[in-house]
Design a protein around this motif. Structure first.
Motif, PDB file in Angstrom:
ATOM      1  N   GLN A 294     -93.541  30.498  48.483  1.00  0.00           N
ATOM      2  CA  GLN A 294     -94.768  31.248  48.257  1.00  0.00           C
ATOM      3  C   GLN A 294     -94.574  32.640  48.852  1.00  0.00           C
ATOM      4  O   GLN A 294     -94.234  32.769  50.022  1.00  0.00           O
ATOM      5  CB  GLN A 294     -95.949  30.559  48.927  1.00  0.00           C
ATOM      6  CG  GLN A 294     -96.180  29.143  48.433  1.00  0.00           C
ATOM      7  CD  GLN A 294     -97.279  28.462  49.202  1.00  0.00           C
ATOM      8  OE1 GLN A 294     -98.389  28.953  49.275  1.00  0.00           O
ATOM      9  NE2 GLN A 294     -96.974  27.312  49.786  1.00  0.00           N
ATOM     10  N   LYS A 356     -97.467  31.822  43.998  1.00  0.00           N
ATOM     11  CA  LYS A 356     -96.910  30.473  44.056  1.00  0.00           C
ATOM     12  C   LYS A 356     -96.585  30.081  42.626  1.00  0.00           C
ATOM     13  O   LYS A 356     -97.403  29.525  41.895  1.00  0.00           O
ATOM     14  CB  LYS A 356     -97.915  29.503  44.681  1.00  0.00           C
ATOM     15  CG  LYS A 356     -97.358  28.101  44.887  1.00  0.00           C
ATOM     16  CD  LYS A 356     -98.393  27.226  45.566  1.00  0.00           C
ATOM     17  CE  LYS A 356     -97.853  25.832  45.806  1.00  0.00           C
ATOM     18  NZ  LYS A 356     -98.848  24.940  46.437  1.00  0.00           N
ATOM     19  N   GLY A 467     -93.877  26.829  52.502  1.00  0.00           N
ATOM     20  CA  GLY A 467     -95.145  26.174  52.790  1.00  0.00           C
ATOM     21  C   GLY A 467     -95.112  25.377  54.079  1.00  0.00           C
ATOM     22  O   GLY A 467     -94.242  25.564  54.933  1.00  0.00           O
ATOM     23  N   ASP A 472     -97.515  21.357  51.258  1.00  0.00           N
ATOM     24  CA  ASP A 472     -96.566  21.794  50.234  1.00  0.00           C
ATOM     25  C   ASP A 472     -95.358  20.863  50.126  1.00  0.00           C
ATOM     26  O   ASP A 472     -94.653  20.912  49.124  1.00  0.00           O
ATOM     27  CB  ASP A 472     -96.105  23.218  50.551  1.00  0.00           C
ATOM     28  CG  ASP A 472     -97.272  24.188  50.594  1.00  0.00           C
ATOM     29  OD1 ASP A 472     -97.738  24.570  49.513  1.00  0.00           O
ATOM     30  OD2 ASP A 472     -97.719  24.531  51.691  1.00  0.00           O
TER      31      ASP A 472
END
Length: 964
Positions: A294, A356, A467, A472
């Motif tokens: 991300q 993301k 994450g 995540d």
């Protein structure tokens, strides 16, 4: 009721008439009968051009007037609704309704204007027909008329369309009227009496009818119409404010541009890197890119104050067309690639978007992803969009690992990986398990997800943007069959794993020396396997290898004065406060978990020098040593000693919470480590530093006033700072003492300039000989023994201000700082005597006229006279003081000085006369030429009173000369 909205608008048919007449002015007003055929031809050509412009202008005006009429009709119907709500008569309502309906443009009216225009054109043609050459242009005139007829048809259609569109507004107007009615109901509550409101409404109706009558009868130029349109625009904006409506069409802070802030540039494109991890496939599935980083991508907004409320965001990519060799591989526009931030108009000109991308970032072979950020906003029912430049997404492969969270060192990016293959039963163990479960193992605390790219620079998932665990990615733990040396016994039969991933030993005498094995899998939240590893354990009766036993000694709270225990000045050997690890606690929390007796512990750890780690208020102390933070260990038997270990807090301890952790490590991998931490909190004293009310300038708690002081034989611009602080309040003094238990006896107290940039020039501080309270402040019995501040440069202005600090420094090097200002205010003033006279006579006989200006001035010191009309005061009374106390009258550099600005050839200051206080005080007017006819201002005086410590100047008293 308040009349909210007033406008004046021409009938659109009037506008069309004015436009047509103005456009034909050149043709109908032409007086070129004597011109040649060339001129006539040019005129016709000009008319054709004007007619084309007329057609364009008319259409534009019709469109504009549609909007204007909508607003006007809305306003009139609002007034109608308001009148209805306030009890207007039927006759009044009918009159206003008639006015509203009359606003529609009829075809008959337009036909009448067409007929008039045609007549005007025919008259113009008839005038031209008197020329022989008219035949050459008659054909063009016919074309003009044809064009006008066609224009009339077009206008007919336009007006009919206008009327139709206005009729369709009824439903919308009705809804708007409903909203306004609600607001009117609220406003009516503010009306004192209903009759007053009705009267006001009637007055508004009369005024509105009068305006409409004038509007219909009036004739306006285009410039006047534009002015009215501007007024309508302003009224509409005000209406939007009054009714709490958002007229976005008038907004001036709409977003006009988006600029990506690049992480780096690749092949000419602003670029951002997206990392991915390929999963471990299970047959027959193929490996896929299962996890992506991300990334925060930043965009700047133009303007920086753009109103972004109500804006929706999306990443787009299908609008781009790229030539070979690269083609955008993204599948299409997407608004789900990030959590759209809630941005308003207060974002400092930029916003962060957490990209993301998921599998969207998987490009086809030889292709590259590109995206742009699009901002969409609905304004006035229409969607406006702003799109950024395109950004290149570069994808990079990362390798995932499951690391040992205990042995790895995150701060230095040094990671120890668990084995990825099933270990042999005799291989080294990773951790010990206590057979009685006195210490249980939470497997979540043993694992750490790490990754690197290209085999270089390994970091945690979080550091790389993959994450956080549980959101995540996730861990899955299991107990596979793991056979012992006999090849039969499953070692995992001796342990159990609960739903919280806590591993416990199943009780029984045969559990010791068993080797449980845990399989841990690192997965994406969708279940893709990223990495797997094995953690090997050994069940022991007591910890005999590896592991860490920790115990935090119960925290204590301390006041700073309580740390001063003895009656010895300064921080001395007796100033210590013990934080104790008791024998009961070391038995329960250290010896028992280790499975060691006191003597066994001493044998194993007694000769170990522990390492020390210290945090103060959560911040690590770099380079902390055992010498700085000594640990006291008991050397006596447990049955007679009062402590097992202790840490001694001294007055050098910092304010706030300190945690001192000692780690005992034998250095042998199979031996356990012991960590013992001591926590204490020291409260900072609250000091009462306050300026006495009588010393405050204009009542300010941070400003001290001084006008200097009598030093005995002379007067000086100085002060002892402690006097204004009441020589230290009792509350402040009670915190400190001299060699007294429970008193802070080693602090220093000083005054200082707050800053040296800019320099605090023109003054100095005389440092206190010692840094005690008395040395800095003085005492009530001896106030002049404190710290002295004086001017080194004479005070020549009304005041001079210095930024100061009253500083207390504790033995632990922490400070208490009180900021304040010292105002040196000039004690002198020069005032005019009530009978002051600055007028001279221009004598007709040419002789001089003189005047001694010293008689005009009075010099005061702190409001009392010291020089009156040039005479020094010699006694102290309620209104006077002795002048020689403040100025040396025998010194030629001191006293009163006079100057004229400007001088003239006729006007001088005497070089003689006066006394020691009055240098050159006689002014002279000597005109030997033309006589003055009127009184003239010829100069201004400047008077200066000078003393050794201060001076004051008075300027701009006008000197005049009048005819005799």
């Amino acid at each position: 009721m308040k009349k909210v909205f007033q406008t004046k608008l021409k009938s659109i048919t009037k506008v069309l008439t004015l436009v047509i007449i103005a456009s034909l002015a050149t043709f109908t007003g032409c007086k070129s009968y004597d011109e040649d055929i060339t001129t006539l031809t040019n005129d016709v050509t000009s008319i054709k051009t004007q007619l084309a412009s007329l057609d364009t202008y008319t259409k534009a005006q019709i469109d504009a007037k549609i909007t204007t009429l909508n607003g006007e009709i809305t306003t009139l119907k609002t007034s109608l609704a308001t009148l209805t709500a306030n009890g207007a008569t039927d006759a009044e309502l009918a009159a206003l309704k008639t006015d509203i309906e009359s606003r529609f443009v009829t075809k008959a009216a337009l036909d009448a204007y067409k007929t008039q225009v045609t007549t005007d054109i025919a008259a113009a043609v008839a005038g031209l027909a008197t020329k022989v050459s008219v035949d050459a242009v008659s054909t063009e005139v016919v074309k003009v008329q044809t064009a006008l007829s066609a224009l009339g048809v077009a206008v007919d259609a336009k007006i009919l369309a206008l009327k139709s569109e206005l009729n369709t507004k009824d439903a919308e107007l009705a809804a708007a009227i409903g909203l306004v009615e609600a607001r009117v109901a609220t406003l009516e509550g503010l009306v004192a009496a209903n009759t007053t409101g009705v009267a006001a409404n009637k007055a508004s109706i009369v005024a509105l009818q009068a305006e409409l009558t004038a509007l219909k009868a009036g004739t306006y130029t285009k410039a006047e119409i534009d002015t009215k349109l501007a007024a309508i625009d302003a009224d509409l904006k005000k209406l939007g404010t009054d009714l709490k409506l958002e007229f976005e069409v008038f907004a001036v802070r709409q977003l006009s541009g988006l600029l990506f802030v690049p992480a780096w540039v690749n092949d000419g494109f602003n670029a951002v890197e997206i990392g991915y991890i390929v999963d471990i496939p299970t047959a027959p599935a193929l490996s896929v890119k299962a996890m992506f980083t991300q990334q925060n991508v930043t965009f700047r907004f133009n303007p920086t104050t753009a109103d972004l409320s109500g804006t929706t965001w999306s990443f787009i990519n299908n609008s781009a067309v790229f030539n070979a060799p690269g083609v955008s591989a993204a599948p299409g526009d997407a608004s789900t690639l990030f959590a759209a931030p809630a941005l308003t108009n207060n974002n400092d000109g930029s916003g962060n978007f957490n990209l993301k991308v998921g599998t969207w970032s998987e490009p086809a072979a030889g292709k590259t992803n590109y995206f742009a950020l699009q901002a969409n906003k609905v304004v006035d029912g229409k969607t406006s969009s702003v799109v950024s430049d395109y950004v290149k997404v570069s994808t990079t492969a990362y390798s995932a690992f499951i690391s040992d969270a205990v042995k790895s060192v995150v701060a230095t990016d040094s990671y120890v990986h668990y084995r990825t293959a099933i270990p042999a039963i005799g291989d080294a163990n990773d951790f010990d398990l206590i057979s009685d479960n006195s210490i249980v193992t939470d497997l979540d605390n043993l694992v750490l997800a790490t990754a690197n790219k290209g085999g270089l620079l390994e970091k945690t998932f979080a550091a790389y943007g993959f994450g956080v665990a549980g959101t995540d990615y996730k861990y899955e733990f299991s107990l596979p069959t793991y056979l012992g040396l006999d090849g039969v016994t499953n070692q995992n039969s001796f342990v159990s794993l609960d739903a919280n991933n806590v591993l416990k030993v199943n009780q029984g005498s045969s559990v010791v020396d068993r080797n449980p094995l845990v399989l841990v899998k690192l997965k994406s939240m969708s279940g893709n396997l990223l990495a797997q590893a094995y953690i090997k354990f050994k069940i022991v009766a007591k910890i005999i290898g590896g592991g860490v036993v920790e115990f935090p000694v119960p925290a204590v709270n301390l006041t700073y004065p309580s740390l001063f225990k003895d009656a010895v000045a300064g921080v001395s050997a007796g100033d210590v406060t013990d934080v104790i690890l008791t024998w009961a606690d070391i038995n329960n929390h250290i010896y028992n978990p280790l499975g060691l007796t006191h003597n066994e512990f001493q044998a194993k750890f007694g000769g170990v020098t522990p390492t020390v780690a210290v945090t103060v208020n959560g911040t690590a102390v770099v380079g902390a040593t055992l010498a700085q933070y000594p640990l006291i260990k008991s050397m006596l038997a447990p049955d007679v000693d009062t402590y097992a270990m202790k840490y001694q807090v001294t007055p050098l301890a910092k304010f706030g919470t300190t945690v001192v952790t000692y780690t005992f490590d034998t250095g042998i991998a199979t031996e356990p480590k012991v960590k013992i931490s001591f926590t204490y909190t020291v409260a900072k004293p609250t000091l009462d530093k306050t300026i006495l009310a009588g010393y405050r300038l204009n009542g300010s708690a941070t400003d001290i006033l001084t006008q200097g002081m009598n030093a005995g034989s002379n007067y000086l611009m100085q002060l002892y700072l402690g006097e204004a602080f009441s020589f230290g309040t009792s509350t402040y003094r009670n915190v400190f003492g001299t060699a007294t238990a429970g008193k802070v006896d080693a602090a220093t107290h000083t005054f200082a300039f707050k800053t040296t940039v800019p320099a605090q020039t023109g003054a100095q501080l005389t440092p206190a000989s010692a840094s005690t309270i008395d040395a800095a402040l003085g005492t009530s019995a001896a106030p002049t023994t404190g710290q002295l501040m004086d001017l080194t440069t004479k005070l020549t202005t009304d005041e001079r201000v210095y930024a100061m600090q009253f500083i207390t420094v504790y033995p632990n090097a922490e400070k208490d700082v009180f900021d304040f200002n010292v105002h040196f205010v000039n004690p002198f003033s020069i005032e005019l005597d009530p009978a002051a006279d600055f007028q001279l006579i221009d004598k007709v006989n040419g002789t001089e006229d003189t005047q001694d200006v010293m008689a005009n001035y009075i010099v005061k010191f702190k409001g009392k006279k010291i020089v009156t009309k040039g005479v020094a005061e010699t006694t102290n009374t309620a209104t006077t003081v002795v002048a020689t106390d403040f100025v040396d009258i025998t010194n030629a550099a001191y006293g009163l000085f006079y100057q004229l600005t400007p001088g003239t050839s006729y006007f001088t200051v005497s070089k003689a006369g006066g006394n020691a206080f009055n240098k050159q005080s006689v002014i002279t007017w000597d005109n030997v030429g033309t006589a003055l006819q009127t009184e003239q201002a010829v100069a201004t005086t400047q008077v200066k009173f000078v003393a050794s410590f201060a001076e004051i100047t008075r300027t701009a008293d006008n000197v005049t000369v009048k005819p005799e």
